[in-house]
Design an enzyme around this catalytic site. Structure first.
Site, PDB file in Angstrom:
ATOM      1  N   LYS A  10      -3.161   4.449   1.077  1.00 27.20           N
ATOM      2  CA  LYS A  10      -2.839   3.650  -0.106  1.00 27.20           C
ATOM      3  C   LYS A  10      -3.666   4.147  -1.291  1.00 27.20           C
ATOM      4  CE  LYS A  10      -2.453  -1.338  -1.254  1.00 27.20           C
ATOM      5  NZ  LYS A  10      -2.721  -2.698  -0.748  1.00 27.20           N
ATOM      6  N   SER A  52       1.118  -5.832  -1.192  1.00 22.91           N
ATOM      7  CA  SER A  52       1.007  -4.731  -2.109  1.00 22.91           C
ATOM      8  C   SER A  52       1.035  -3.337  -1.463  1.00 22.91           C
ATOM      9  CB  SER A  52      -0.298  -4.873  -2.894  1.00 22.91           C
ATOM     10  OG  SER A  52      -1.405  -4.747  -2.030  1.00 22.91           O
ATOM     11  N   SER A  66      -1.310  -8.245   2.209  1.00 21.22           N
ATOM     12  CA  SER A  66      -0.780  -6.995   1.666  1.00 21.22           C
ATOM     13  C   SER A  66      -0.495  -5.885   2.676  1.00 21.22           C
ATOM     14  CB  SER A  66      -1.740  -6.452   0.593  1.00 21.22           C
ATOM     15  OG  SER A  66      -1.537  -7.148  -0.611  1.00 21.22           O
TER      16      SER A  66
END
Lengths: 487, 476
Positions: free
Chosen positions: A79, A154, A178
């Site tokens: 990420k 996210s 997330s």
């Protein structure tokens, strides 16, 4: 042979056996990314050249026998809020559009030491604030099951990249759901470990007391394997815990006899989509058939979790994001007069709407006169929620429930009503507030053909219990590849 | 002035701790290096970096707390103080607000008015900021983060002081305690000790405090005294002319002898303090606290008392010798070697002080070895060298710490005790100075002094003065 339909562990085995080289694996990933990114946009940065160089080094070490871990030579994605030395790290924000760290996050370094190859940085909601990966400054990520829908967030980029089979596994971060929620929306598996299990050094903070890094992959085995590698006691992170029990792969056992599972009635009430509810309850019946004891109970306080979460996370974020000011690195506005104007313009132009909303909310709840009424009350609520879980775990080994009230919404539906979007975090945020481990794994498809996720929650440091339950459930159903994976 | 006023003063004193590394990372705290050479991702506020507390900082803070009779919070926490400024890389400072490490202490001060107790409200730990460098040639400012993350303690007093004299006595006492603990060198000119002065005035006998102002970062004891006098006068003038004192922060300009307003309470920043989530609470066990108590060195008051009792020194000597830790250390080390405490005291208070003044040095900068001073004392005691030579040799010791025995030997400075040689010289002096000889014989006792001097001069100062005196009297 399609290397990317394999799991990370399966691919690692083939590389170790000499059937495939690390370079071939990296090239296959790069080709998949090239083919699918126009539809998905799961990546902010793809670093093919560097990945191929690394692959050659790793391959040499594998052949020399100095690298023998299960992920040696396996390409993966991380990420874009995890710092990677020499590689652009943006948090999907304009304000970090030129930030190249001089250090690598501890969790990523642990993976690299084990021979895994970081192939790129995945898209996310800006600074991990959002549930759809639509707040990214680098474009929305689309769901590989239906590109008209969001992948969740996210960690939407990481989950979409795994579901689209651009990479076999990825790292995400989970502050309020997330990792788990986009895993659920994308039909993949993700774990949010106990707070303190994975070092946060090099993770660009959103809500420091809630953030944890965790794996996203096709199955429980891959997740346990990655988690085992990234877990470490890190002196650079004061909140890192010294654990002896991080041999998570030993919990990959198909046996749930006598396991006590509780389902909070509060998690099955109004707001929960009927199809999601049915799939989750079906999963609980499967576990019951395999010998687990399942019963419903009242967890309580669930209604307060969202408010407490958004107060605490926003408060911490408002402070954590102060360092992005245009002075030292990152975006600086072009025209300004004096220091304060520079701050104001750089931050106004550099941050997106959702980030600004949370900075304002966080600044408000910390301001003098409101601190006690909001922030302190939220901290007290957090403590009560932890107590409620402690009580539940005195009776149950595992708590079972949905990950999100619905399957993936259509693109553009969520952002126009932020409050509704926040309410979508109802089943995930308590886990972060209490610091617990949670896993999300696929348990069916709805009538639109979108994946439904099952959430299993454990007590602090009891990852092995949820891994065992998840692994046992997983054995009863095949992995469904997303339509885009099959392309 | 129709009414009588009283000044009420409280101090916030920042002290830079003498740790080798910074409070939250392992960068060096060394002073005066090239800009940004003692920096890392943590002390430059890079994204993803995390603070890790330096244990030594906690120990120094505890030691200062114990020495100032504070309660030690065995469960203490850090908080974030949020404000934007480029010298503050994260735009928040890690400090302590809600649960500081020490609270409710007292120290005794002495002034001409007698002794008085000053309350310590709290002591907390925090990090220092970087330094802004404003370019004179271009329209830019640069930041040096070498100081960013250097550990500080802030010592907040109660509003217990009533005059500049008390403030100076308090600061001096605090400085002495901290220097004795080795927790800081407390050099105001280098900024390792800085004081903010909170001051208000009220009519004598009034129960309520007046409105206070705060004067920040004043650079020396003398400037603090001047700032207090000026601010007291300014506030009284306002009240006398029927105006109100505005609660504000003021900056003292020592050259102009004037303070000007920086910001009022209305523009006071809201620091939005909240618990630092990146650090765990500091838990101090009973054992750890006891260890710090056991390790507390002898502080000045105890030392003074001991010097008077153990070494039989006058109070005056004990006071001066303990006024700077370096001096006390030299005294004790030299005395241990030569066992002549009063002699050592005389050398330190006499010649040493004279030379310090001559070289414009502070006592902290003394660098000679106690063994060399001990040797000089031993040599004068056993008559190896006389007093004049001793002073000459000590100057060499003071500036270059030369080896005394070797120096005396090489320069032929040993006292001449050879009676034959002395008699020979004395005879010559008598022959050369008939006038003085006659004066002496006529009852002018003083004339012998001149003859002794002439003999010493002829012997290049190395003659044993006792023997010269004796031989002269005999031969006259």
């Amino acid at each position: 042979m399609n290397l990317l339909s394999l799991t990370a562990v399966e691919l690692g085995k083939k590389i170790k056996a000499g059937e495939v080289t690390a370079e071939e694996a990296v090239k296959a990933s790069l080709a998949a990314i090239e083919g699918k990114e126009p539809q998905i946009n799961g990546f902010v940065t793809v670093d093919g050249e560097h990945a191929l160089e690394r692959a050659a080094e790793v391959q040499k070490q594998i052949e020399e026998g100095t690298l023998a871990g299960p992920l040696a030579g396996v390409p993966l994605a991380v990420k874009d809020n995890l710092c990677t030395k020499g590689v652009l790290t943006t948090c999907s924000s304009k304000i970090l559009n030129n930030f190249v760290p001089t250090y690598t996050a501890e969790a990523v370094q642990n993976l690299e030491k084990a021979g895994a190859i970081v192939i790129g940085k995945t898209n996310m909601d800006e600074f991990a604030m959002g549930s759809t990966t639509e707040t990214s400054a680098y474009g929305v990520t689309r769901n590989p099951w239906n590109t008209g829908h969001v992948p969740g967030g996210s960690s939407g980029g990481s989950c979409a990249a795994v579901a689209a089979e651009e990479v076999s596994c990825a790292l995400g971060s989970d502050t309020g759901g997330s990792i788990r929620q986009p895993s659920s929306f994308c039909g993949v598996t993700g774990i949010k470990p106990t707070y303190g299990t994975v070092s946060r050094y090099g993770l660009i903070a959103y809500g420091s007391s809630l953030d944890q890094i965790g794996p996203v992959a096709k199955d429980v085995t891959d997740c346990a394997t990655v988690l085992e590698i990234i877990s470490s006691h890190d002196k650079k992170d004061s909140t890192s815990v010294k654990r002896e029990d991080t041999d998570f792969t030993t919990a990959l056992v198909d046996d749930v006899k006598g396991l006590k599972i509780g389902i909070p009635r509060d998690y099955l009430g109004s707001g929960l989509d009927a199809e999601v509810k049915e799939a989750v309850l079906n999963a609980s019946r499967v576990l019951e058939e395999k010998g687990a004891m399942v019963e419903e109970f009242d967890l309580s306080l669930v209604e307060y979790a969202i408010s407490a979460y958004y107060v605490i996370a926003a408060a911490e974020a408002s402070s954590n994001l102060e360092r992005f000011d245009g002075v030292k690195y990152g975006y600086r506005a072009k025209d300004y007069e004096g220091l304060h104007d520079m701050y104001k313009k750089s931050r106004s132009q550099g941050f997106g709407a959702e980030v600004k909303r949370r900075i304002m909310l966080g600044s408000f709840v910390l301001s003098s006169g409101y601190y006690d009424a909001y922030y302190l009350k939220a901290l007290r609520t957090k403590a009560l929620i932890k107590q409620a879980f402690d009580k539940a775990f005195a009776r149950y080994d595992v708590i079972l429930g949905p990950v999100a009230p619905t399957t993936a919404p259509k693109l553009g539906e969520s952002l126009c009503d932020p409050l509704k979007m926040y309410l979508g975090d109802i089943y995930t945020v308590s886990v972060n507030l209490a610091g617990l481990p949670g896993i999300s794994l696929p348990c069916g498809l709805d009538s639109q053909g979108l994946p439904i996720g099952l959430q299993l929650i454990g007590d602090c440091f009891q990852e092995k219990k949820i891994i065992r339950a998840a692994f046992a459930y997983e054995q009863t159903r095949p992995y469904h590849h997303s339509p885009l994976a099959e392309q | 002035m129709s009414k009588e006023y009283e000044t009420v003063i409280g101090l916030e004193v920042h002290v830079e701790l003498a740790t080798k590394t910074k409070i939250f990372c392992s960068c060096s705290t060394a002073f005066g290096s090239a800009p940004n050479t003692h920096t890392c991702p943590v002390c430059t506020g890079m994204p993803g970096s995390l603070p890790v507390l330096n244990k030594k900082v906690v120990e120094y803070a505890m030691a200062v707390g114990v020495a100032t009779n504070c309660q030690i919070n065995q469960y203490s926490k850090f908080d974030r103080k949020n404000y934007f400024y480029p010298d503050n890389p994260q735009n928040y400072q890690i400090s302590q607000l809600y649960l500081p490490i020490c609270h409710d202490g007292i120290i005794e001060i002495e002034t001409d008015m007698g002794s008085k107790t000053i309350g310590i409200h709290e002591i907390h730990m925090e990090e220092d900021a970087g330094k802004l460098v404003h370019d004179d040639w271009e329209e830019v400012s640069l930041v040096d983060y070498n100081r960013s993350g250097v550990p500080l303690i802030e010592i907040v007093s109660e509003p217990d002081m009533r005059s500049a004299e008390e403030v100076i006595a308090y600061l001096d006492k605090l400085r002495m305690i901290i220097q004795y603990l080795g927790a800081s060198d407390c050099k105001m000119q280098e900024g390792s000790m800085r004081a903010d002065v909170n001051l208000s005035v009220r009519e004598k006998g009034a129960a309520e405090f007046g409105t206070r102002t705060e004067m920040k970062n004043i650079g020396s004891f003398k400037a603090i005294a001047r700032a207090i006098e000026a601010e007291t006068a300014r506030q009284i003038d306002l009240l006398e002319s029927g105006e109100k004192v505005v609660q504000e922060t003021r900056r003292w300009n020592d050259e102009e002898g004037y303070s000007y307003a920086m910001r009022s309470k209305e523009d006071a920043q809201d620091y939005r303090y909240f618990p630092e989530p990146d650090l765990v609470p500091i838990v101090i066990s009973d054992e750890w606290l006891q260890e710090i108590r056991d390790k507390q060195p002898e502080l000045r008051d105890e030392k003074m008392k001991r010097y008077m009792e153990e070494f039989d020194l006058p109070e005056y000597d004990a006071k001066i010798l303990t006024s700077v830790k370096k001096l006390a250390d030299l005294f004790e080390q030299t005395t241990a070697l030569c066992e002549k405490p009063k002699k050592v005291s005389n050398w330190l208070m006499g010649e040493t002080m004279r030379l310090l003044k001559e070289h414009e040095m502070d006592a902290e900068e003394l660098s000679f070895s106690p063994s060399n001073l001990a040797k000089i004392i031993a040599f004068t005691e056993d008559g190896t060298i006389n007093g004049t030579v001793a002073k000459e040799v000590f100057e060499q010791v003071f500036t270059e710490d030369i080896d005394v025995a070797k120096y005396v030997e090489e320069h032929g400075l040993k006292t001449v005790n050879d009676e034959g040689a002395l008699r020979e010289t004395v005879a010559k002096v008598i022959a050369d100075n008939p006038k003085s000889v006659e004066d002496y014989r006529n009852g002018k006792e003083k004339a012998i002094g001149f003859l002794v001097g002439q003999t010493m001069k002829a012997m290049k100062g190395k003659a044993n003065p006792g023997m010269v005196n004796q031989i002269l009297k005999e031969m006259l």
